[in-house]
Design a protein around this motif. Structure first.
Motif, PDB file in Angstrom:
ATOM      1  N   GLY A 206      41.135  34.259  43.017  1.00 12.47           N
ATOM      2  CA  GLY A 206      42.534  34.076  42.666  1.00 12.47           C
ATOM      3  C   GLY A 206      42.820  34.144  41.181  1.00 12.47           C
ATOM      4  O   GLY A 206      43.979  34.313  40.780  1.00 12.47           O
ATOM      5  N   GLU A 207      41.786  34.030  40.337  1.00 12.75           N
ATOM      6  CA  GLU A 207      42.018  33.979  38.892  1.00 12.75           C
ATOM      7  C   GLU A 207      42.396  35.352  38.334  1.00 12.75           C
ATOM      8  O   GLU A 207      43.255  35.453  37.444  1.00 12.75           O
ATOM      9  CB  GLU A 207      40.774  33.453  38.182  1.00 12.75           C
ATOM     10  N   THR A 208      41.779  36.434  38.850  1.00 14.91           N
ATOM     11  CA  THR A 208      42.124  37.782  38.366  1.00 14.91           C
ATOM     12  C   THR A 208      43.573  38.108  38.678  1.00 14.91           C
ATOM     13  O   THR A 208      44.310  38.628  37.827  1.00 14.91           O
ATOM     14  CB  THR A 208      41.192  38.831  39.008  1.00 14.91           C
ATOM     15  N   GLU A 209      44.009  37.817  39.912  1.00 21.48           N
ATOM     16  CA  GLU A 209      45.401  38.066  40.275  1.00 21.48           C
ATOM     17  C   GLU A 209      46.353  37.230  39.430  1.00 21.48           C
ATOM     18  O   GLU A 209      47.433  37.698  39.037  1.00 21.48           O
ATOM     19  CB  GLU A 209      45.643  37.748  41.757  1.00 21.48           C
ATOM     20  N   LYS A 210      45.957  36.017  39.126  1.00 21.81           N
ATOM     21  CA  LYS A 210      46.788  35.151  38.296  1.00 21.81           C
ATOM     22  C   LYS A 210      46.963  35.759  36.912  1.00 21.81           C
ATOM     23  O   LYS A 210      48.074  35.777  36.366  1.00 21.81           O
ATOM     24  CB  LYS A 210      46.138  33.765  38.196  1.00 21.81           C
ATOM     25  N   ASN A 211      45.873  36.265  36.340  1.00 21.10           N
ATOM     26  CA  ASN A 211      45.957  36.893  35.019  1.00 21.10           C
ATOM     27  C   ASN A 211      46.816  38.149  35.054  1.00 21.10           C
ATOM     28  O   ASN A 211      47.620  38.399  34.149  1.00 21.10           O
ATOM     29  CB  ASN A 211      44.556  37.238  34.513  1.00 21.10           C
TER      30      ASN A 211
END
Length: 344
Positions: A177-182
């Motif tokens: 989920g962190e890549t999509e958040k960025n």
């Protein structure tokens, strides 16, 4: 609870606000200039208001009424976005004369600019808006140093829009989920400033979707699908650069508006690149034959830039005249950096 989604104002509304606000500060803009502002800068009402006020402040410091240049300067100031560690802003300083490419690649780069400049005619006046994607997406592929970053800078300079180079090492995360958040932060912030987004080494982020064998593969494929969706919904320009086009997902490349191959320059183009990178005031010895040097050394544009600068420093410390010997030494240093065998 009533949920309301507030989108970026439509082109017609933006154009009307630019006209009204420019009139309040006595800024005279032509119909074409108003259309260009409304098309380039997809601002909200308050952003347009602040941009015009900034233009008025710039003009007031000179004791004058705002000019077209003041309004554009105000718009560019308020097009700046805050992406922190995720991206670096590149100030475009290069123009078409600095870009040495074959005619077909140059023509396609001009087409990218034209698509942005005349979007309001095609999409709004001619009614293609419902059939076309919102923004522009392009892939620049080719070996390192062939001019991909320079081409992105030239486009940003031509359009007068901010250019942001995305730092993939900060964007891609091993945590779910962190890549999509960025990426959501990048596209969401860029949307407010009509920025050009430049993803270098894009194959690291837009790689081929793999066969699903475990949860990690399934999630990686979801990331690629998410990226496709965000690019297609982005109103501005997205440029992807890759040294290895074949590593990119096929379904992804089919949905791009432009795909440009940047070739390694031949002898004639290498000569022209040498001429561009040696300034007219550079003290070149009469013995320097750039055509002969270009024919002898197979270098990319980026390599040639490094060679000319290295040769200049060698000459500054040794006689203050750039000689063939200095250029040969500079080529040798460049080959050493790339792990190539030295060339005499």
């Amino acid at each position: 609870m009533l949920r309301l989604e507030i989108d970026t104002p439509a082109y017609g509304y933006r154009r009307e606000v630019w006209q009204r606000k420019a009139h309040t500060v006595n800024a005279t803009l032509t119909e074409d200039e108003l259309a260009t502002l409304a098309n380039k800068f997809r601002f909200t009402y308050m952003q347009i208001t602040r941009a015009v006020q900034t233009a008025a402040d710039l003009a007031a410091s000179r004791g004058e009424f705002p000019t077209r240049a003041d309004v554009y300067a105000g718009a560019q100031i308020h097009a700046s976005i805050q992406l922190g560690h995720l991206a670096t802003r590149i100030t475009p300083r290069k123009g078409w004369n600095d870009l040495i490419l074959p005619p077909d690649q140059l023509s396609q780069l001009h087409e990218i600019c034209d698509r942005m400049l005349y979007a309001q005619i095609v999409n709004e006046e001619w009614g293609f808006g419902s059939r076309a994607s919102k923004g522009i997406s392009a892939l620049f592929s080719g070996d390192s140093g062939t001019g991909k970053t320079l081409a992105a800078e030239v486009i940003a300079h031509e359009l007068g829009l901010p250019l942001y180079k995305i730092d993939l090492s900060a964007v891609v995360s091993k945590y779910i989920g962190e890549t999509e958040k960025n990426l959501s932060a990048i596209f969401g912030e860029a949307q407010t400033g009509s920025a050009i987004l430049f993803f270098d080494e894009a194959d690291a982020l837009f790689g081929k979707r793999s066969e699903v064998k475990d949860a990690h593969d399934r999630y990686a494929n979801i990331e690629v699908a998410y990226l496709l969706q965000r690019i297609e919904n982005y109103d501005g320009t997205v440029i992807l650069a890759s040294n290895f086009r074949h590593n990119l997902d096929d379904a992804f490349t089919r949905r791009l508006d432009f795909i440009l191959e940047f070739p390694v320059p031949d002898a004639e183009y290498r000569r022209r690149i040498f001429e561009v990178h040696f300034p007219p005031t550079a003290p070149l010895s009469p013995e320097v034959d750039l055509a002969q040097i270009a024919a002898k050394y197979r270098l990319s544009g980026g390599n040639i830039r490094n060679v000319t600068l290295t040769a200049a420093y060698l000459a500054a410390a040794d006689g203050r005249v750039i000689t063939p010997s200095h250029i040969r030494s500079a080529v040798r240093r460049e080959n050493q950096k790339m792990g190539r065998l030295p060339e005499d």
